[in-house]
Design a protein around this motif. Structure first.
Motif, mmCIF file in Angstrom:
data_model
loop_
_atom_site.group_PDB
_atom_site.id
_atom_site.type_symbol
_atom_site.label_atom_id
_atom_site.label_comp_id
_atom_site.label_asym_id
_atom_site.label_seq_id
_atom_site.Cartn_x
_atom_site.Cartn_y
_atom_site.Cartn_z
ATOM 1 N N ASP A 1 -84.138 25.352 -28.278
ATOM 2 C CA ASP A 1 -83.769 26.720 -28.881
ATOM 3 C C ASP A 1 -84.725 28.258 -28.429
ATOM 4 O O ASP A 1 -84.617 29.332 -28.856
ATOM 5 C CB ASP A 1 -83.904 26.753 -30.030
ATOM 6 N N GLN B 1 -85.329 28.660 -25.188
ATOM 7 C CA GLN B 1 -85.986 28.277 -23.316
ATOM 8 C C GLN B 1 -86.696 29.802 -22.975
ATOM 9 O O GLN B 1 -86.074 30.775 -23.269
ATOM 10 C CB GLN B 1 -84.654 27.673 -22.813
ATOM 11 N N PHE C 1 -77.156 26.662 -22.942
ATOM 12 C CA PHE C 1 -77.562 27.098 -24.589
ATOM 13 C C PHE C 1 -76.103 26.816 -25.232
ATOM 14 O O PHE C 1 -75.302 26.509 -24.923
ATOM 15 C CB PHE C 1 -77.383 28.825 -23.593
ATOM 16 N N THR C 2 -76.223 27.803 -26.537
ATOM 17 C CA THR C 2 -74.913 28.335 -27.226
ATOM 18 C C THR C 2 -74.061 29.070 -26.531
ATOM 19 O O THR C 2 -74.991 29.742 -25.894
ATOM 20 C CB THR C 2 -76.312 28.562 -28.751
ATOM 21 N N THR D 1 -73.248 33.371 -26.149
ATOM 22 C CA THR D 1 -73.619 34.634 -26.445
ATOM 23 C C THR D 1 -72.611 35.547 -25.990
ATOM 24 O O THR D 1 -72.141 35.385 -24.520
ATOM 25 C CB THR D 1 -74.902 34.581 -25.554
ATOM 26 N N GLU E 1 -78.836 38.909 -23.019
ATOM 27 C CA GLU E 1 -79.158 37.247 -23.381
ATOM 28 C C GLU E 1 -79.160 36.723 -22.026
ATOM 29 O O GLU E 1 -79.554 35.726 -21.454
ATOM 30 C CB GLU E 1 -78.543 37.327 -24.264
ATOM 31 N N ARG F 1 -81.134 34.326 -19.468
ATOM 32 C CA ARG F 1 -81.031 32.986 -18.829
ATOM 33 C C ARG F 1 -80.547 32.843 -17.686
ATOM 34 O O ARG F 1 -81.356 31.379 -16.999
ATOM 35 C CB ARG F 1 -79.133 32.715 -20.098
#
Length: 678
Positions: free
Chosen positions: A134, A136, A178-179, A181, A186, A190
């Motif tokens: 959660d 990274q 990842f979830t 987004t 963000e 990433r």
């Protein structure tokens, strides 16, 4: 600036061998695009008479239920009814039964155990935080084990109790990292994590005594990560040429990063080679020249990573970075003994989608490296060094050896069959002489370090190698993957993973199956020495499931006794000279999880394919490393549960214990796994 969301839109295609997700992320949907190789030289035809001008050719100028098992448990693979006699020597085992593609299990033979040595996110240094799904960060990932490990080696020190693990990190899967987004900032954050998760890793390992399993060392003196931001030195004739200069590197000698690192090899002088394979998918480019089209058939304005939106070097539309893609697609050499050393990219070995490179020493002491270009209808290559290998162990001798791949000659293979064309029907029916076999020649692209390709300079040959091979009449192959010489016999083994677009019109004896979904393995014998220019060849295996595929062939061994095998990818050898094959694509072709297989090459067991292990669902078997005298086998498990997503995962590999205990297992983690008797 808007950065596109890096989430996957499901697509329904698997005309090659992989799941749609793997196709999208690993090779930028290469199997959906138009043919990169549009040359007419294929299939044993000589194009020397074709009048192709330099300018016209080069354009130079302006799912099911998830089954769980407990990690590290003893093997539970039941012996299949078709199993022949168990293996011998250091790795005696009863072959496992094939594992259904819906099963989420790492399966080994009865009497064997397994456990990961290191997983995605495991910290290499005490200054790096433990993996936290959660939270990274790019900084943390740069000091942690990367994602989707591929090529693997375990190089032991003389004591046998310490050593280094070296592996590639080929690509990332954002859906499992990842979830979702919609926040642009963000997404950019990433993108930097993706850069840090790719590349290579060198990790120190230790064990109590020889033969024991290994464990990785935190704060190992030789440990390092090499990423998309690391500096590489270009070597060889194309270094410094106008074809590789950019705004950030006007000298054309220093490249930032490595991409798409697939298979590789370990040299006799202790360095590791890594093949840059599917590099094209990381660049936005116009594909408006013959050179670009030969490496990426379609134009792109955006990529899956979105790097081009904020890092100009990935936007090849930009005038200062038109040449940036020309700086990828090489064989990389890294010294795992020196974490301060600068890795090298060897232009003398050519630029294409390198699966890897494997080195042997010729009779006269020159270094020979075999290489496959992993795209349908591309070619098999060989590099022969100018200098000769020095067996001495002094520092000076090693430094000399580390220059051997910077200067030499590059060759491409042309195969000829010895059967009438009418006997190659595409059905797998053997020609009248009882074998798919013939002869071949290595066609020089450079000789004495200079181009011998009409209309192409040396720099052009080494940067646009595919075009050079087209001009010289190379044979189009069914996706050349790993190619390795057997250290016991000198014979060379080429894994051809598949080519679903092989048609009756394009058949030849070395690629004899129409719509070849299952792949095959070719055995080459150099007839004029390892550094020579002629060879003989025969097909060792026509892969598939003998129960449902009519044309399978296993070097004459009874097909009802072998393990089903599909899509050969990487190969290796044990101390007895047996061939080991890892697969990538069995779930989409024969319905079983991918695995690792042993194939004896001599005696009455020649061709007896025996499955040793199976990886979890949706995973690919990479590596492999066979230390059979110690009873150890190592594989890299890549993209387990690839078709899942955070919150909807299809695999819990390798943390099955945590998932049973109720602890949170956010995503499967690509890992290096060791298997041993116990």
């Amino acid at each position: 600036m808007t950065i596109p969301e890096l989430r996957l839109t499901p697509v329904s295609h698997a005309i090659g061998k992989r799941s749609p997700v793997t196709c999208r992320l690993k090779c930028a949907d290469a199997c959906l695009g138009p043919e990169c190789n549009t040359s007419s030289n294929a299939h044993f035809r000589d194009i020397a008479s074709q009048a192709i001008s330099r300018r016209s050719v080069l354009g130079l100028g302006v799912a099911g239920a998830v089954g769980l098992v407990v990690g590290g448990a003893a093997g539970g693979g039941a012996a299949p009814a078709f199993a022949a006699k168990p293996g011998t020597a250091g790795l005696a085992f009863t072959p496992i039964a094939p594992v259904d593609r819906t099963v989420d299990a790492f399966t080994v033979p009865v009497g064997y155990r397994w456990q990961p040595i290191i997983r995605w996110g495991d910290p290499l240094f005490s200054s790096v935080p433990a993996f936290d799904f959660d939270h990274q960060t790019a900084q943390a990932q740069a000091g942690q084990f990367g994602y989707n490990n591929d090529y693997l080696d375990i190089i032991a020190d003389p004591s046998g109790k310490t050593g280094v693990l070296v592996t590639n990190h080929e690509y990332v899967n954002p859906d499992l990292m990842f979830t979702a987004t919609t926040d642009p900032e963000e997404r950019r954050r990433r993108g930097e994590i993706y850069k840090a998760a790719m590349g290579m890793a060198v990790v120190e390992v230790k064990r109590r005594r020889v033969g024991d399993p290994w464990e990785y060392v935190v704060d190992g003196e030789r440990s390092r990560r090499v990423t998309v931001e690391s500096t590489f030195e270009l070597t060889g004739p194309a270094a410094g040429s106008d074809l590789v200069k950019t705004a950030a590197d006007p000298e054309g000698r220093w490249v930032k990063g490595t991409l798409g690192n697939c298979a590789g090899g370990t040299t006799p002088w202790g360095t590791v080679l890594s093949g840059e394979e599917n590099f094209n998918g990381y660049f936005a480019w116009a594909a408006d020249t013959a050179e670009q089209q030969r490496y990426s058939a379609g134009s792109t304005t955006s990529t899956e990573t979105g790097w081009e939106q904020y890092d100009e070097r990935f936007d090849a539309h930009s005038p200062g970075y038109v040449n940036e893609p020309n700086r990828f697609g090489y064989i990389v050499e890294i010294d795992p003994s020196d974490p301060t050393s600068t890795p090298k990219k060897h232009t003398a070995m050519g630029r294409f989608k390198h699966e890897g490179a494997n080195v042997t020493i010729a009779e006269d002491g020159r270094v020979v490296a075999y290489m496959g270009d992993d795209e349908r209808n591309d070619y098999l290559y060989k590099f022969v060094s100018k200098g000769r290998y020095t067996a001495a162990t002094s520092t000076g001798a090693r430094r000399k050896n580390m220059r051997l791949l910077s200067e030499g000659d590059l060759f491409v293979a042309r195969f000829s069959g010895n059967s009438p064309a009418a006997e190659i029907t595409g059905t797998g029916a053997m020609p009248s002489d009882g074998a798919f076999d013939g002869t071949g020649e290595w066609i020089a692209l450079t000789r004495g370090g200079e181009s011998v390709v009409p209309g192409m300079t040396t720099e052009q040959v080494l940067v646009y190698t595919r075009l050079a091979a087209d001009l010289m009449g190379a044979t189009k192959m069914d996706r050349p993957e790993d190619v390795e010489p057997n250290p016991h016999t000198g014979k060379v083994y080429l894994a051809l993973t598949n080519n679903s677009r092989r048609t009756v019109a394009t058949l030849d004896e070395v690629n004899p199956i129409t719509g070849n979904r299952y792949g095959h393995v070719v055995e080459l014998t150099e007839t004029s020495g390892q550094a020579g220019e002629t060879f003989g060849w025969s097909i060792l295996l026509l892969c598939g499931d003998p129960a449902v595929t009519d044309y399978t062939y296993f070097a004459g061994f009874p097909k009802e006794l072998v393990s089903p095998i599909s899509c050969p990818d990487n190969v290796a050898f044990d101390s007895e000279g047996n061939l080991w094959i890892s697969t990538d694509g069995a779930p989409s072709t024969i319905g079983y999880n991918d695995g690792l297989f042993r194939v004896p090459l001599e005696g009455d067991q020649r061709g007896n394919v025996q499955q040793f292990l199976s990886v979890p669902r949706e995973a690919e078997t990479c590596g492999p490393v066979i230390h059979d005298r110690e009873g150890l086998v190592f594989v890299a498990v890549q993209h387990p549960g690839e078709n899942g997503a955070v919150g909807a995962q299809t695999s819990y590999f390798p943390d099955y214990v945590a998932s049973h205990s109720g602890d949170k297992v956010a995503a499967p983690r690509p890992s290096v796994v060791q298997v041993w008797k116990g």
